[in-house]
Design a protein around this motif. Sequence first.
Motif, PDB file in Angstrom:
ATOM      1  N   ALA A  66      23.013 -15.692 -45.111  1.00 40.53           N
ATOM      2  CA  ALA A  66      22.503 -16.282 -46.347  1.00 40.53           C
ATOM      3  C   ALA A  66      22.364 -17.798 -46.201  1.00 40.53           C
ATOM      4  CB  ALA A  66      23.422 -15.934 -47.515  1.00 40.53           C
ATOM      5  N   ALA A  67      23.341 -18.428 -45.549  1.00 39.58           N
ATOM      6  CA  ALA A  67      23.284 -19.875 -45.337  1.00 39.58           C
ATOM      7  C   ALA A  67      22.144 -20.238 -44.397  1.00 39.58           C
ATOM      8  CB  ALA A  67      24.613 -20.369 -44.777  1.00 39.58           C
ATOM      9  N   VAL A  68      21.906 -19.411 -43.384  1.00 40.69           N
ATOM     10  CA  VAL A  68      20.804 -19.657 -42.449  1.00 40.69           C
ATOM     11  C   VAL A  68      19.461 -19.548 -43.161  1.00 40.69           C
ATOM     12  CG1 VAL A  68      19.600 -18.751 -40.426  1.00 40.69           C
ATOM     13  CG2 VAL A  68      22.088 -19.005 -40.385  1.00 40.69           C
ATOM     14  N   ASP A  69      19.323 -18.556 -44.017  1.00 40.15           N
ATOM     15  CA  ASP A  69      18.078 -18.406 -44.772  1.00 40.15           C
ATOM     16  C   ASP A  69      17.859 -19.594 -45.708  1.00 40.15           C
ATOM     17  OD1 ASP A  69      17.455 -16.018 -43.524  1.00 40.15           O
ATOM     18  OD2 ASP A  69      18.302 -14.767 -45.110  1.00 40.15           O
ATOM     19  N   PHE A  71      18.900 -22.589 -45.130  1.00 42.47           N
ATOM     20  CA  PHE A  71      18.510 -23.683 -44.245  1.00 42.47           C
ATOM     21  C   PHE A  71      17.018 -23.602 -43.923  1.00 42.47           C
ATOM     22  CE2 PHE A  71      18.109 -25.012 -39.653  1.00 42.47           C
ATOM     23  CZ  PHE A  71      18.108 -26.377 -39.895  1.00 42.47           C
ATOM     24  N   ALA A  72      16.535 -22.409 -43.627  1.00 43.95           N
ATOM     25  CA  ALA A  72      15.112 -22.229 -43.342  1.00 43.95           C
ATOM     26  C   ALA A  72      14.271 -22.635 -44.554  1.00 43.95           C
ATOM     27  CB  ALA A  72      14.833 -20.782 -42.950  1.00 43.95           C
ATOM     28  N   ALA A  73      14.749 -22.300 -45.757  1.00 41.62           N
ATOM     29  CA  ALA A  73      14.043 -22.690 -46.979  1.00 41.62           C
ATOM     30  C   ALA A  73      14.054 -24.208 -47.145  1.00 41.62           C
ATOM     31  CB  ALA A  73      14.688 -22.016 -48.187  1.00 41.62           C
ATOM     32  N   PHE A  74      15.163 -24.841 -46.772  1.00 46.64           N
ATOM     33  CA  PHE A  74      15.261 -26.299 -46.820  1.00 46.64           C
ATOM     34  C   PHE A  74      14.216 -26.948 -45.913  1.00 46.64           C
ATOM     35  CE2 PHE A  74      16.968 -29.945 -44.388  1.00 46.64           C
ATOM     36  CZ  PHE A  74      17.109 -30.885 -45.397  1.00 46.64           C
ATOM     37  N   LEU A  75      14.007 -26.376 -44.747  1.00 48.29           N
ATOM     38  CA  LEU A  75      13.036 -26.926 -43.805  1.00 48.29           C
ATOM     39  C   LEU A  75      11.595 -26.649 -44.225  1.00 48.29           C
ATOM     40  CD1 LEU A  75      14.618 -26.041 -40.335  1.00 48.29           C
ATOM     41  CD2 LEU A  75      14.556 -28.281 -41.456  1.00 48.29           C
ATOM     42  N   ASP A  76      11.398 -25.561 -44.947  1.00 50.32           N
ATOM     43  CA  ASP A  76      10.053 -25.177 -45.361  1.00 50.32           C
ATOM     44  C   ASP A  76       9.449 -26.273 -46.244  1.00 50.32           C
ATOM     45  OD1 ASP A  76       7.840 -23.447 -45.491  1.00 50.32           O
ATOM     46  OD2 ASP A  76       8.488 -22.704 -47.449  1.00 50.32           O
ATOM     47  N   GLY A  77       8.232 -26.669 -45.944  1.00 49.37           N
ATOM     48  CA  GLY A  77       7.588 -27.724 -46.701  1.00 49.37           C
ATOM     49  C   GLY A  77       7.852 -29.110 -46.163  1.00 49.37           C
ATOM     50  N   GLN A 121      15.451 -15.734 -35.950  1.00 51.94           N
ATOM     51  CA  GLN A 121      14.631 -14.964 -36.887  1.00 51.94           C
ATOM     52  C   GLN A 121      14.160 -15.832 -38.046  1.00 51.94           C
ATOM     53  OE1 GLN A 121      17.099 -11.622 -38.050  1.00 51.94           O
ATOM     54  NE2 GLN A 121      16.030 -10.245 -36.626  1.00 51.94           N
ATOM     55  N   ALA A 122      15.076 -16.629 -38.583  1.00 52.19           N
ATOM     56  CA  ALA A 122      14.759 -17.428 -39.764  1.00 52.19           C
ATOM     57  C   ALA A 122      13.723 -18.509 -39.487  1.00 52.19           C
ATOM     58  CB  ALA A 122      16.038 -18.062 -40.319  1.00 52.19           C
ATOM     59  N   LEU A 123      13.730 -19.072 -38.272  1.00 50.22           N
ATOM     60  CA  LEU A 123      12.827 -20.187 -37.965  1.00 50.22           C
ATOM     61  C   LEU A 123      11.585 -19.791 -37.184  1.00 50.22           C
ATOM     62  CD1 LEU A 123      15.237 -23.170 -37.162  1.00 50.22           C
ATOM     63  CD2 LEU A 123      14.318 -22.384 -39.352  1.00 50.22           C
TER      64      LEU A 123
END
Length: 255
Positions: A66-69, A71-77, A121-123
Amino acid sequence: MSTTPTAVITGASSGIGAATARSLAASGYRVVLTARRKERIEALAAELTEAGHEAVPYALDVTDRAAVDAFAAFLDGRGPVHVLVNNAGGALGADPVSSADPADWRTMYDVNVLGVLHITQALLPALTASGEGTVVVLSSTAGLATYEGGGGYVAAKHGAHVIAETLRLELCGQPVRIIEIAPGMVKTDEFATTRFRGDQDKAAAVYAGVAEPLTAEDVADTVNWAVTRPPHVNIDLLVVRPRAQASNYKVHRES
């Protein structure tokens, strides 16, 4: 939006991870530093920023999906991600299979294998979108050959090796390289000490008589070289050992 290429480094709070962050920052990358120890990566980010580099700290446990996902959302955009360096890992114990603690094996599998799986997977969507993505897996020579007392760590690093090998097959034709760097004997401040739960004598014995084991900077330099090859050049697997080490169990030690 910055046009500077972005590199994400896991386990960036010390050792090879911190050295890799410094090396890639010096090569012109905006580095995103992740590790569980928030104060360590914040201090490193401040150091790099003061030196004129772009550095972003982000506290992260790669075993927490959940924390990794998040983080991926944080990087998105925030622009494409060009490089992911899967460095977070480590060893616990050196007991034979007959008496090893299954909890240690589970912990090593979680960080060395599932941690790589989660963050990769997330990135992957962002790495693919960059048009020139690179995934680096810091495995180990333990992922290529076994040794007594290394069962749990060897099994975990074999898992990391297989992720890299399989992903390279599955992404063939996509704009993402999969690079595996497998270091041998590297002397860092924490690896052996953590493995032996703070026993300094046991940690020191690992390197006893070895005049020049690899340093974190040696491995970081190797990662940097592999990552900065032209995009069409893939360094599938690079094994790097000190001259004194011929294999996992044959090491020249001076008396």
